[in-house]
Design an enzyme around this catalytic site. Structure first.
Site, short mmCIF file in Angstrom:
data_model
loop_
_atom_site.label_atom_id
_atom_site.label_comp_id
_atom_site.label_asym_id
_atom_site.label_seq_id
_atom_site.Cartn_x
_atom_site.Cartn_y
_atom_site.Cartn_z
N GLU A 49 0.97 -1.25 0.42
CA GLU A 49 -0.49 0.17 0.07
C GLU A 49 1.15 0.67 0.00
OE1 GLU A 49 -3.83 -1.82 2.54
OE2 GLU A 49 -2.48 -0.11 3.87
N ASP B 28 -5.32 8.76 10.87
CA ASP B 28 -3.87 8.28 10.83
C ASP B 28 -3.06 8.66 12.51
OD1 ASP B 28 -3.71 7.50 8.03
OD2 ASP B 28 -3.13 9.22 7.14
N TYR C 165 -10.37 -4.93 3.93
CA TYR C 165 -9.91 -4.71 4.79
C TYR C 165 -10.52 -4.14 6.91
CZ TYR C 165 -6.04 -2.26 6.26
OH TYR C 165 -5.00 -1.27 7.19
#
Length: 286
Positions: free
Chosen positions: A50, A61, A179
Site C-alpha cells: 500500500e 492516521d 480490509y
C-alpha cells in the site's frame, strides 16, 4: 474482474499461507527513496504493498503516519508523482515489478485530480487497486464504476463498530479483499491485538467470500501468528513507517536510505516467517 490482488490471494490460499501487506507513506523522505523501500519490501517477501498518498488533514492516521505525511508533503510529494513512482516500479527489474500495489488515499486528492483522470492515470501506471479511507459505500457508485472500468480494485474498510448489515454492505462494494480495522481509533503499533477481534472476523466471514485483511496495530510476528487461520492477510503500517523515520529523520543520505531498506526487509522477513509457519499456516482444503 481479475487483478494482481485477486491472483495473489488465490496463490496464498493454495499454499495455505497468510499474506503480509505493507504500508508506507509515499514520498517520505522522497519519492526516490520510496522506490527503494518498495523494492526492499517486495524482495523480502511482501505480498501486497500500500502506497500512502500524503494528505494535510488526516482523519484515521496516528502520530507516526501523520509525521510521515508532513515530511512527504514538505518534500513535494503529490498524487501525480506517486503515480509516476508506480510506473517506475513496474518498469524496474526487481520483485517490485510484479507485486500488487494499492493506492491508499483520502478522497480529496483523487477528487482534486478528477475521478476519471485519476482512474485512467492509475490504470496506465499499472496500479492494482485503490483504498479511499473516507469514502463511504453510499457515495461510491460513480467511483466504483469508473475504477472497475479501468480494472482497479476498490477496497473498503470495515470496523468493530460496523453492524452485520453494514459489514455486508461494505463487502458488496469491495473487490480484491475486505480490509478490517482491528480496533477503533487511529493507526499505530500496539503490544497486543483486541480480545474481540476473532468475533469481528467471524462476523465478516459470515457475510463475504472475499479474502479478509486485518490492519491497525499489527507490528509483531506474534500478532501474525494469532491471526493465523482467522485472517487471510495482516497489514503492517506504522511500525514500517517508524523504521523509515528512525533511519532517515535527520539524515536522508543514500546510506541512511539503505539502512532503512535493511530495517524494512528485516522486519518483513520476520513477519513473513510467522505467516509461513506455526499458527499462521492455514490448512489447505483438499
Amino acid at each position: 474482474m481479475t487483478t494482481r490482488i485477486s491472483r495473489r490471494f488465490a496463490e496464498l490460499k493454495a499454499r495455505g499461507e497468510m499474506g503480509i501487506i505493507a504500508y508506507i507513506t509515499a514520498g517520505d523522505p522522497s519519492l526516490a527513496a520510496s522506490l527503494k523501500f518498495v523494492t526492499a519490501l517486495a524482495e523480502a517477501g511482501t505480498d501486497v504493498i500500500e502506497l500512502g498518498v500524503p494528505f494535510s488533514d488526516p482523519l484515521a492516521d496516528g502520530p507516526t503516519i501523520q509525521r510521515a505525511s508532513e515530511r512527504a508533503l514538505r518534500a513535494g510529494a503529490k498524487l501525480s508523482g506517486i503515480l509516476d513512482l508506480v510506473r517506475d516500479l513496474r518498469n524496474s527489474k526487481s520483485s517490485a515489478a510484479s507485486v500488487p500495489i494499492i493506492l491508499f488515499s483520502y478522497y480529496n486528492p483523487i477528487l482534486q485530480m478528477g475521478l476519471e483522470k485519476f482512474a485512467a492515470a492509475a490504470s496506465q501506471a499499472d496500479a492494482d487497486g485503490v483504498l479511499a479511507t473516507d469514502l463511504t459505500p453510499e457515495e461510491a457508485t460513480d467511483y466504483r464504476q469508473i475504477l472497475h472500468a479501468n480494472n482497479l480494485d476498490t477496497i473498503f474498510l470495515g470496523a468493530p463498530t460496523s453492524t452485520d448489515a453494514r459489514l455486508k454492505q461494505i463487502a458488496e462494494v469491495s473487490s480484491g479483499f475486505l480490509y478490517l480495522i482491528s480496533r477503533t481509533g487511529v493507526t499505530g503499533a500496539k503490544d497486543s491485538l483486541p480480545d474481540d477481534l476473532p468475533v469481528l472476523l467471524r462476523r465478516a466471514r459470515a457475510v463475504t467470500q472475499l479474502p479478509i485483511a486485518v490492519g491497525f496495530g499489527i507490528s509483531q510476528p506474534g500478532h501474525v501468528s494469532v491471526l493465523g487461520g482467522l485472517a487471510d492477510a495482516a497489514v503492517i503500517g506504522s511500525s514500517l513507517v517508524s523504521e523509515i523515520e528512525n533511519a532517515t529523520l535527520n539524515d536522508s543520505s543514500p546510506a541512511a536510505v539503505d539502512r532503512a531498506c535493511e530495517a524494512l526487509a528485516s522486519r518483513i522477513r520476520s513477519l513473513k516467517g510467522a505467516a509461513q509457519s506455526g499458527l499462521s499456516k492455514r490448512e489447505v482444503a483438499s
